[in-house]
Design a protein around this motif. Structure first.
Motif, short mmCIF file in Angstrom:
data_model
loop_
_atom_site.label_atom_id
_atom_site.label_comp_id
_atom_site.label_asym_id
_atom_site.label_seq_id
_atom_site.Cartn_x
_atom_site.Cartn_y
_atom_site.Cartn_z
N GLN A 190 89.10 -48.26 -62.30
CA GLN A 190 90.30 -48.82 -63.17
C GLN A 190 91.70 -48.50 -63.62
O GLN A 190 92.01 -49.24 -63.41
CB GLN A 190 88.65 -49.61 -64.19
CG GLN A 190 88.10 -50.39 -64.38
CD GLN A 190 88.89 -52.08 -64.11
OE1 GLN A 190 90.27 -52.42 -64.44
NE2 GLN A 190 88.02 -53.10 -63.73
N ALA A 191 90.97 -47.56 -64.04
CA ALA A 191 92.63 -47.09 -64.39
C ALA A 191 93.95 -46.66 -64.17
O ALA A 191 94.86 -47.19 -63.89
CB ALA A 191 92.20 -45.17 -65.17
N ALA A 192 93.29 -46.61 -62.58
CA ALA A 192 94.49 -45.93 -61.54
C ALA A 192 95.22 -47.87 -61.32
O ALA A 192 96.20 -47.61 -61.11
CB ALA A 192 93.55 -45.48 -60.51
N LYS A 193 94.07 -48.95 -60.80
CA LYS A 193 94.75 -49.89 -60.80
C LYS A 193 95.72 -50.60 -62.27
O LYS A 193 97.03 -50.98 -61.78
CB LYS A 193 93.52 -51.13 -61.09
CG LYS A 193 93.39 -52.25 -60.85
CD LYS A 193 92.21 -52.81 -60.68
CE LYS A 193 92.47 -54.61 -60.72
NZ LYS A 193 91.54 -54.85 -61.01
N GLN A 194 95.16 -49.94 -63.34
CA GLN A 194 96.44 -50.00 -64.21
C GLN A 194 97.59 -49.83 -64.11
O GLN A 194 98.46 -50.20 -65.13
CB GLN A 194 95.20 -49.96 -65.83
CG GLN A 194 94.51 -50.87 -66.10
CD GLN A 194 93.62 -50.85 -67.24
OE1 GLN A 194 93.63 -50.03 -68.10
NE2 GLN A 194 92.80 -51.45 -67.52
N LEU A 195 97.90 -48.49 -63.85
CA LEU A 195 98.68 -47.79 -64.12
C LEU A 195 99.57 -47.92 -62.35
O LEU A 195 100.68 -47.95 -62.65
CB LEU A 195 98.61 -46.11 -63.74
CG LEU A 195 97.72 -45.43 -65.24
CD1 LEU A 195 96.71 -44.30 -65.13
CD2 LEU A 195 98.35 -45.75 -66.18
N ALA A 196 99.40 -48.45 -61.54
CA ALA A 196 99.45 -48.33 -60.04
C ALA A 196 100.22 -50.00 -59.73
O ALA A 196 100.29 -50.63 -61.06
CB ALA A 196 98.65 -48.48 -59.37
N ASP A 197 101.53 -49.87 -59.24
CA ASP A 197 102.04 -50.68 -59.20
C ASP A 197 100.92 -52.58 -58.45
O ASP A 197 99.77 -52.30 -57.96
CB ASP A 197 103.01 -50.96 -57.67
CG ASP A 197 104.49 -50.50 -57.95
OD1 ASP A 197 104.31 -49.69 -59.20
OD2 ASP A 197 104.77 -49.07 -57.23
N PRO A 198 101.30 -53.35 -58.48
CA PRO A 198 100.18 -54.55 -58.38
C PRO A 198 100.45 -54.43 -57.50
O PRO A 198 99.10 -54.55 -56.75
CB PRO A 198 100.80 -55.77 -58.80
CG PRO A 198 102.00 -55.76 -59.10
CD PRO A 198 102.37 -54.05 -59.19
N GLU A 199 100.67 -54.68 -56.18
CA GLU A 199 100.54 -54.31 -54.68
C GLU A 199 99.34 -53.04 -53.80
O GLU A 199 99.10 -53.27 -53.26
CB GLU A 199 101.94 -55.02 -53.94
CG GLU A 199 101.79 -53.38 -53.33
CD GLU A 199 103.36 -52.81 -54.36
OE1 GLU A 199 103.19 -53.83 -55.59
OE2 GLU A 199 104.21 -52.10 -54.52
N LYS A 200 99.08 -52.05 -54.83
CA LYS A 200 98.48 -50.99 -54.09
C LYS A 200 97.05 -51.15 -54.87
O LYS A 200 96.45 -50.55 -55.50
CB LYS A 200 98.89 -49.73 -55.35
CG LYS A 200 100.00 -49.72 -55.17
CD LYS A 200 100.02 -47.98 -54.04
CE LYS A 200 101.82 -48.07 -53.59
NZ LYS A 200 101.72 -46.74 -51.96
N ARG A 201 96.32 -52.27 -53.93
CA ARG A 201 95.29 -52.51 -54.76
C ARG A 201 93.74 -51.25 -53.26
O ARG A 201 92.93 -52.44 -52.89
CB ARG A 201 94.81 -53.88 -53.85
CG ARG A 201 95.32 -54.47 -55.16
CD ARG A 201 94.77 -54.44 -56.74
NE ARG A 201 95.64 -54.79 -57.57
CZ ARG A 201 96.58 -53.99 -58.49
NH1 ARG A 201 96.70 -52.17 -58.29
NH2 ARG A 201 96.49 -54.46 -60.18
N GLU A 202 94.45 -50.98 -52.50
CA GLU A 202 92.90 -50.39 -51.44
C GLU A 202 92.47 -49.47 -51.75
O GLU A 202 93.75 -48.15 -51.47
CB GLU A 202 94.21 -50.05 -50.01
CG GLU A 202 94.12 -51.98 -49.02
CD GLU A 202 94.55 -52.23 -47.83
OE1 GLU A 202 94.73 -52.76 -47.18
OE2 GLU A 202 94.46 -50.85 -47.65
N VAL A 203 91.26 -48.79 -51.00
CA VAL A 203 90.75 -47.90 -51.22
C VAL A 203 90.52 -47.21 -50.10
O VAL A 203 90.22 -47.59 -49.60
CB VAL A 203 89.59 -46.97 -52.71
CG1 VAL A 203 89.45 -45.90 -53.19
CG2 VAL A 203 90.54 -48.06 -54.11
#
Ligand SMILES: Cc1ncc(COP(=O)(O)O)c(C=O)c1O
Length: 401
Positions: free
Chosen positions: A62-75
């Motif tokens: 969740q933290a990484a998602k909030q800090l990254a650009d919105p297109e960056k969604r794959e783990v």
């Protein structure tokens, strides 16, 4: 009734349970002592205690998602790992990108990982399966070159080190699990560690907002630990092993898991168990060495990650059999002789029913993961395993054809 050696586990002394009922009068928070120990021993700035390891993974994501650009969604995760890992990714509203494993190490197939198009990539995860450490130097390089967060999932490798640096402390953030089959246990529980101020900043508020465990939750934690501590013994383990609703050893894909803080009882027990961790890991290593060497000499088996000079602290010993029927027959024979050998994960992550919609591109077929799911059995390494059990394991596996 025949003794039955549990597949995995860590003995929890009754004295620790008693002490957990009477925390030291000067400790304001019972978790403080456990957190202090982790911070000092592992050189960690921020440490949070949760009711599960998957909860800890969820908060990092969740933290990484909030800090990254919105297109960056794959783990990015290995195609063979614990089903809790994809559960946390989906709960965080992210997509799963799979990479095959190398059956010799159960770590990534690095040539495949290097080829992944990571333009939508948010993070890559080290999984350190069974206590076999992932190649963290390669992962650090790959994460750096592709601007991915590196998450060091040490659910299965707490207490192991690369040189002087502990597993779980690499990359941007890491986790430990205090689940029942892990290196140390509080029956359930998760520890989130990070030295990254920005990640900690995002996590801090969300974790302190979680409801504190109720008195009922404390009583439940105590009774779970009491029963666990009693029934893990080989004399009694056959009882829980026969109760189907306990779902022992089952691993499920469930993104709807609950998030909560660790109970006070579990915090106190964890602080005490932490002092035992390196001793317990040494016993696991010693048992793994005795069995591993005999199986390697036998010539029919492969032991991922095993080296005589640097044997991992396996939470169970993974053994790859020549084929699926051999594996299943070996498990049956071992169980009939009092050793509760088991499979690990029943399939690759891509084969979990209902997971397709959460997978990124190129997630169809992973021969390494499928082979391991088909042929791998696990052998106990915990301190209740005695020399006679080791001899039974070696002779039973030697008889197989
Ligand atoms: C590799 C890995 N990651 C994460 C987890 C999640 O830990 P927990 O069971 O405490 O939620 C596990 C648990 O088995 C695991 O094996």
């Amino acid at each position: 009734m025949l003794d039955l050696v549990a597949p995995a586990g860590t003995p929890v002394p009754f004295s620790f349970l008693l002490k957990s009922l009477f925390p030291l009068p000067d400790s304001k928070e019972r978790g403080d002592s456990f957190i202090d120990k982790i911070q000092q021993e592992y050189s960690i700035e921020y440490c949070y205690l949760l009711s599960t390891g998957r909860g800890a993974l969820y908060f990092i994501l969740q933290a990484a998602k909030q800090l990254a650009d919105p297109e960056k969604r794959e783990v990015i995760i290995p195609a063979y790992t614990c089903f809790s890992v994809p559960s946390a990714i989906v709960k965080a509203g992210l997509r799963i990108r799979l990479v095959d494993i190398d059956p010799r190490t159960l770590d990534y197939n690095y040539s495949q990982l290097e080829g992944v198009d990571s333009k939508d990539g948010l993070a890559v995860m080290a999984c350190n399966l069974f206590g076999i450490l992932s190649d963290m130097h390669k992962l650090e390089r790959i994460a750096g070159e592709n601007q991915l967060y590196l998450i060091d999932d040490a659910a299965q490798s707490m207490g192991s080190r690369h040189g002087s640096k502990y597993s779980g402390t690499f990359g941007d953030a890491g986790i430990f699990s205090l689940g029942r089959g892990k290196n140390m246990t509080a029956y359930e529980g998760g520890v989130l560690v990070t030295n990254n101020d920005r990640i900690a900043g995002k996590i801090d508020d969300s974790i302190t907002e979680l409801a504190k465990p109720s008195i009922k939750a404390e009583i439940k934690a105590f009774s779970n630990l009491l029963f666990y501590s009693l029934f893990l013994r080989p004399r009694l383990y056959w009882i829980p092993a026969r109760i189907p609703f306990l779902h022992l050893g089952e691993t499920v894909f469930d993104p709807d898991f609950k998030l909560s803080q660790l109970s006070g009882i579990q915090k106190s027990v964890s602080a005490l168990m932490f002092n035992e961790l390196s001793g317990i890991n040494s016993i696991r290593k010693k048992n793994a060495l005795a069995i591993g060497q005999a199986l390697i000499d036998n010539g029919s088996y492969m032991i991922p990650g095993y080296t005589e000079s640097n044997c991992p602290a396996y939470i169970r010993l993974p053994v790859i059999c020549p084929n699926n029927s051999w594996r299943d027959r070996a498990i049956q024979k071992l169980v009939s002789r009092g050793i509760n050998a088991t499979i690990m994960y029943p399939c690759g992550i891509h084969q979990i029913p209902g997971i397709r919609e959460h997978l990124g591109p190129d997630c169809g077929h992973f021969p390494g993961a499928e082979m391991v799911a088909d042929r791998l059995l696990t052998i106990p390494t915990h301190p209740y395993l005695k020399q006679t059990h080791i001899e039974t394991i070696i002779s039973t596996l030697a008889e197989m054809k």
